[in-house]
Write an enzyme that holds these catalytic residues in place. Sequence first.
Site, PDB file in Angstrom:
ATOM      1  N   ILE A 462       0.826  -1.215   0.000  1.00 36.09           N
ATOM      2  CA  ILE A 462       0.000   0.000   0.000  1.00 36.09           C
ATOM      3  C   ILE A 462       0.861   1.266   0.000  1.00 36.09           C
ATOM      4  O   ILE A 462       0.403   2.333   0.395  1.00 36.09           O
ATOM      5  CB  ILE A 462      -0.992  -0.023   1.185  1.00 36.09           C
ATOM      6  CG1 ILE A 462      -0.276  -0.125   2.537  1.00 36.09           C
ATOM      7  CG2 ILE A 462      -1.960  -1.190   1.025  1.00 36.09           C
ATOM      8  CD1 ILE A 462      -1.220   0.021   3.741  1.00 36.09           C
ATOM      9  N   GLY A 463       2.093   1.088  -0.469  1.00 39.76           N
ATOM     10  CA  GLY A 463       3.012   2.220  -0.530  1.00 39.76           C
ATOM     11  C   GLY A 463       4.100   2.123   0.520  1.00 39.76           C
ATOM     12  O   GLY A 463       4.990   2.966   0.590  1.00 39.76           O
ATOM     13  N   ARG A 583      14.413  -6.738  13.945  1.00 43.45           N
ATOM     14  CA  ARG A 583      15.338  -6.459  12.838  1.00 43.45           C
ATOM     15  C   ARG A 583      14.634  -5.600  11.797  1.00 43.45           C
ATOM     16  O   ARG A 583      13.492  -5.881  11.412  1.00 43.45           O
ATOM     17  CB  ARG A 583      15.806  -7.769  12.205  1.00 43.45           C
ATOM     18  CG  ARG A 583      16.781  -7.545  11.070  1.00 43.45           C
ATOM     19  CD  ARG A 583      17.284  -8.849  10.484  1.00 43.45           C
ATOM     20  NE  ARG A 583      18.412  -9.377  11.227  1.00 43.45           N
ATOM     21  CZ  ARG A 583      18.515 -10.636  11.650  1.00 43.45           C
ATOM     22  NH1 ARG A 583      17.554 -11.495  11.410  1.00 43.45           N
ATOM     23  NH2 ARG A 583      19.575 -11.025  12.299  1.00 43.45           N
ATOM     24  N   ASN A 586      14.470  -3.076   5.816  1.00 43.90           N
ATOM     25  CA  ASN A 586      14.985  -2.096   4.865  1.00 43.90           C
ATOM     26  C   ASN A 586      15.007  -0.723   5.544  1.00 43.90           C
ATOM     27  O   ASN A 586      13.961  -0.095   5.699  1.00 43.90           O
ATOM     28  CB  ASN A 586      14.095  -2.078   3.611  1.00 43.90           C
ATOM     29  CG  ASN A 586      14.637  -1.143   2.535  1.00 43.90           C
ATOM     30  OD1 ASN A 586      15.172  -0.065   2.823  1.00 43.90           O
ATOM     31  ND2 ASN A 586      14.502  -1.545   1.287  1.00 43.90           N
ATOM     32  N   PRO A 587      16.175  -0.270   5.972  1.00 45.71           N
ATOM     33  CA  PRO A 587      16.237   0.990   6.731  1.00 45.71           C
ATOM     34  C   PRO A 587      15.609   2.168   5.997  1.00 45.71           C
ATOM     35  O   PRO A 587      14.985   3.014   6.614  1.00 45.71           O
ATOM     36  CB  PRO A 587      17.745   1.208   6.920  1.00 45.71           C
ATOM     37  CG  PRO A 587      18.346  -0.156   6.832  1.00 45.71           C
ATOM     38  CD  PRO A 587      17.488  -0.927   5.854  1.00 45.71           C
ATOM     39  N   LYS A 588      15.750   2.198   4.676  1.00 46.01           N
ATOM     40  CA  LYS A 588      15.242   3.357   3.931  1.00 46.01           C
ATOM     41  C   LYS A 588      13.706   3.410   3.959  1.00 46.01           C
ATOM     42  O   LYS A 588      13.121   4.440   4.296  1.00 46.01           O
ATOM     43  CB  LYS A 588      15.746   3.310   2.483  1.00 46.01           C
ATOM     44  CG  LYS A 588      15.350   4.529   1.686  1.00 46.01           C
ATOM     45  CD  LYS A 588      16.235   4.782   0.480  1.00 46.01           C
ATOM     46  CE  LYS A 588      16.295   3.618  -0.473  1.00 46.01           C
ATOM     47  NZ  LYS A 588      17.118   3.940  -1.658  1.00 46.01           N
ATOM     48  N   THR A 589      13.071   2.286   3.629  1.00 48.40           N
ATOM     49  CA  THR A 589      11.607   2.299   3.623  1.00 48.40           C
ATOM     50  C   THR A 589      11.064   2.332   5.055  1.00 48.40           C
ATOM     51  O   THR A 589      10.012   2.917   5.306  1.00 48.40           O
ATOM     52  CB  THR A 589      11.040   1.087   2.852  1.00 48.40           C
ATOM     53  OG1 THR A 589      11.640  -0.095   3.370  1.00 48.40           O
ATOM     54  CG2 THR A 589      11.316   1.189   1.377  1.00 48.40           C
ATOM     55  N   LYS A 656       9.660  -6.921  13.859  1.00 48.25           N
ATOM     56  CA  LYS A 656       8.349  -6.498  14.348  1.00 48.25           C
ATOM     57  C   LYS A 656       7.783  -5.517  13.329  1.00 48.25           C
ATOM     58  O   LYS A 656       8.525  -4.978  12.506  1.00 48.25           O
ATOM     59  CB  LYS A 656       8.478  -5.807  15.703  1.00 48.25           C
ATOM     60  CG  LYS A 656       8.966  -6.720  16.836  1.00 48.25           C
ATOM     61  CD  LYS A 656       9.185  -5.947  18.125  1.00 48.25           C
ATOM     62  CE  LYS A 656       9.665  -6.873  19.239  1.00 48.25           C
ATOM     63  NZ  LYS A 656      10.050  -6.101  20.469  1.00 48.25           N
ATOM     64  N   GLU A 660       2.739   1.261  12.145  1.00 47.95           N
ATOM     65  CA  GLU A 660       1.843   2.026  13.005  1.00 47.95           C
ATOM     66  C   GLU A 660       2.505   2.659  14.221  1.00 47.95           C
ATOM     67  O   GLU A 660       2.042   3.678  14.732  1.00 47.95           O
ATOM     68  CB  GLU A 660       0.660   1.134  13.413  1.00 47.95           C
ATOM     69  CG  GLU A 660      -0.265   0.944  12.223  1.00 47.95           C
ATOM     70  CD  GLU A 660      -1.234  -0.200  12.338  1.00 47.95           C
ATOM     71  OE1 GLU A 660      -2.386   0.040  12.694  1.00 47.95           O
ATOM     72  OE2 GLU A 660      -0.843  -1.351  12.065  1.00 47.95           O
TER      73      GLU A 660
HETATM   74 MO1  MOS Z   1      -3.841  -0.509  10.065  1.00 47.10          MO
HETATM   75  S1  MOS Z   1      -5.194   0.741  11.012  1.00 47.10           S
HETATM   76  O1  MOS Z   1      -4.079  -1.900  11.049  1.00 47.10           O
HETATM   77  O2  MOS Z   1      -4.394  -0.780   8.514  1.00 47.10           O
END
Ligand code: MOS
Length: 694
Positions: A462-463, A583, A586-589, A656, A660
């Site tokens: 989703i980006g 871990r 990808n540090p950039k994304t 992890k 969010e």
């Molecule tokens: Mo996120 S609110 O679990 O898409």
Amino acid sequence: MTVTPTRAVGTDFDRVEAAEKVTGTARYAYEHAPDRDTVYAVPVQSVIARGEVVNVDTDGALTLPGVIAAVWHGNAPRLGPADDPELALFQSRRVAYRGQLVAGVIAETLETAREAARRLRVEYAQEPHDVVLRVDHPKMYKPSKVNPAYPTDTEYGDPDAALEKAAVTVDLTYSTPAEHNNPMEPHATVAVWENDGLVVYDSNQGSSAVRDTLAGLFGLPPDAVRVIAPHVGGGFGSKGTPRPGVVLAALAAKVTGRAVKVTMTRQQMFALVGYRTPIIQRVRLGADEDGTLRAIVHDAFEQTSTVQEFAEQTTTPTRIMYAAPNRRTTHRLAPLDVPTPSWMRAPGECPGMFALESAMDELAIACGVDPIELRIRNEPETDPESGLPFSSRNLVACLREGAARFGWADRDPAPGVRREGRRLVGTGVAAATYPAYRLPSRATARAEPDGGFTVRIAAADIGTGARTALTQIAADALRTAPERVRVEVGDSALPTASLAGGSSGTASWGTAVVRACEALLRELDRYGGRRPQEAAADTTAEVEAAERLSRHAFGAQFAEVGVDVDTGEVRVSRLLGVFGVGRVINPKTARSQFIGGMTMGLGMALMEEGVMDVEFGDYLNHDFAQYHIPACADVPDIEVHWVDEVDDRLNPMGSKGIGEIGIVGTAAAVANAVHHATGVRVRDLPIRLDRLVG
Ligand code: MOS
């Protein structure tokens, strides 16, 4: 064949679809053009908040040249069952909220469809509506669980007695407003029926789930529905469950026999795609003089619609954050005549941690203890409610590293005393947390004759960079270079996968991809490396058999603000976050995810607010002119770091989720900084000018 083994995970591998995106060849849902002549359906929304549709007079609309059909309860085909009654489009005359879909108009052009929708005469029987959340609402009830499946309430020890006896107590009420999901790409679908099956190009966070929902509604076997979503321009949870637009597109395509495009306007999205419920929270903390917590009580009061129950899990982070022998968390819900709230980035943790982490700041001041020290003093050894060991927990390390990087040691705790020109300046801190979920998924891996590999999974990018992260994960599992791996996602025809939600994508899909790749290597071994070979994996058993652990990511958020002494204007001058997220693939994304989350948290602190018009019964500021989000000029230098953490008990990558946690705690850090700057405690978000001056 010799392949140089590269360790791809942990590198700044470029987005695999970057060139497509910057050259404009990456196609989003609405840009797909099936062979069949395409027509346009426009949603028609209720202008009452409660009542019934008595009749829809379609004559004025249908006489317009180019109009094909108008669909409403009086003529719509009957649909099969859906888990979400919001999707039972035109199956009832009932109107449960202003903005609900009551009809759809289909025409040869978008302009004609919009004009015809305007000419539709919808006759309503209006009933009085009830749209205002309050703690003493007579319909307030206890839901049987909170999202997605947590206990509604928890209680340990005797929190009331402990609060009574505590040397220091705080008893505080916070409120957060309705906040609306606004991904850059609005919800959009192109639907076409082919050979008794249904194909939809749809913007969503999980094509397998959309497929299953559409199959149920239209009485089809799941494999007769194909949902294609190669690129999605954000969702934040609003595309995590199918919304009414995809059903309208499929229905309109069925009625007309044409390919049908539907997109929601920005304004329509405010009622139709889920939003974060307004919440009133009461937090009571009881502590010893030195800040050692004896009791934590956290109560949340929220709204849902009358169509569908959504119970935000607001107080769940409080269950795992701090040690205290006496504790209680509760959720209560008022069903109102409002649009159905739903997922918005870190549902539960985000608003809940605004209240808890503001209250911890208030307790720190009441005890005269540094707010970082207060949190460290209350660090639990094991999960304070379940008693389970944490898979890993590095909150203290995040706080310490953040303090060092931010320059916390020099901070004078006195509020309202640092003036720079017209501004009062202050700093604040708050903790962050988010669960580390993992869901079952399937994947296949194939060794191609040309020496490359193809990995297939119905994941959703989703980006976030999911496709890229999976490419890196697959490359390492296959002991090859990421350039040799092609990952296919975003299509329900691929192996069934969990959705891009709950920050679970990489952990869930990554596990399936690793297992498929391992199985493929075994196949190649068995056949002496002869290609092609293909192997499949299904992680259902592995995920279900996982060890019982308390699985969460943690972080520390720091903010510096300047508040104009005359106008009350708040400018955030610095944000710094340090996270313990396993871990980092990808540090950039990953950095982009954290920065995005923190930016959204800044908007939550200072700007985002759905304003309910009580008379009309809807959020009135449903556009970007009136509903404010941070613009570039509002966003300062945002610094993001993470501590070394590899959590091998979670999944084969040791990772992890990161989508969010960046939004969690940001608003509290800003509110705490505003208090430090001004001495004014704002407990009601957003921190508007009138809440500081006046
Ligand atoms: Mo996120 S609110 O679990 O898409």
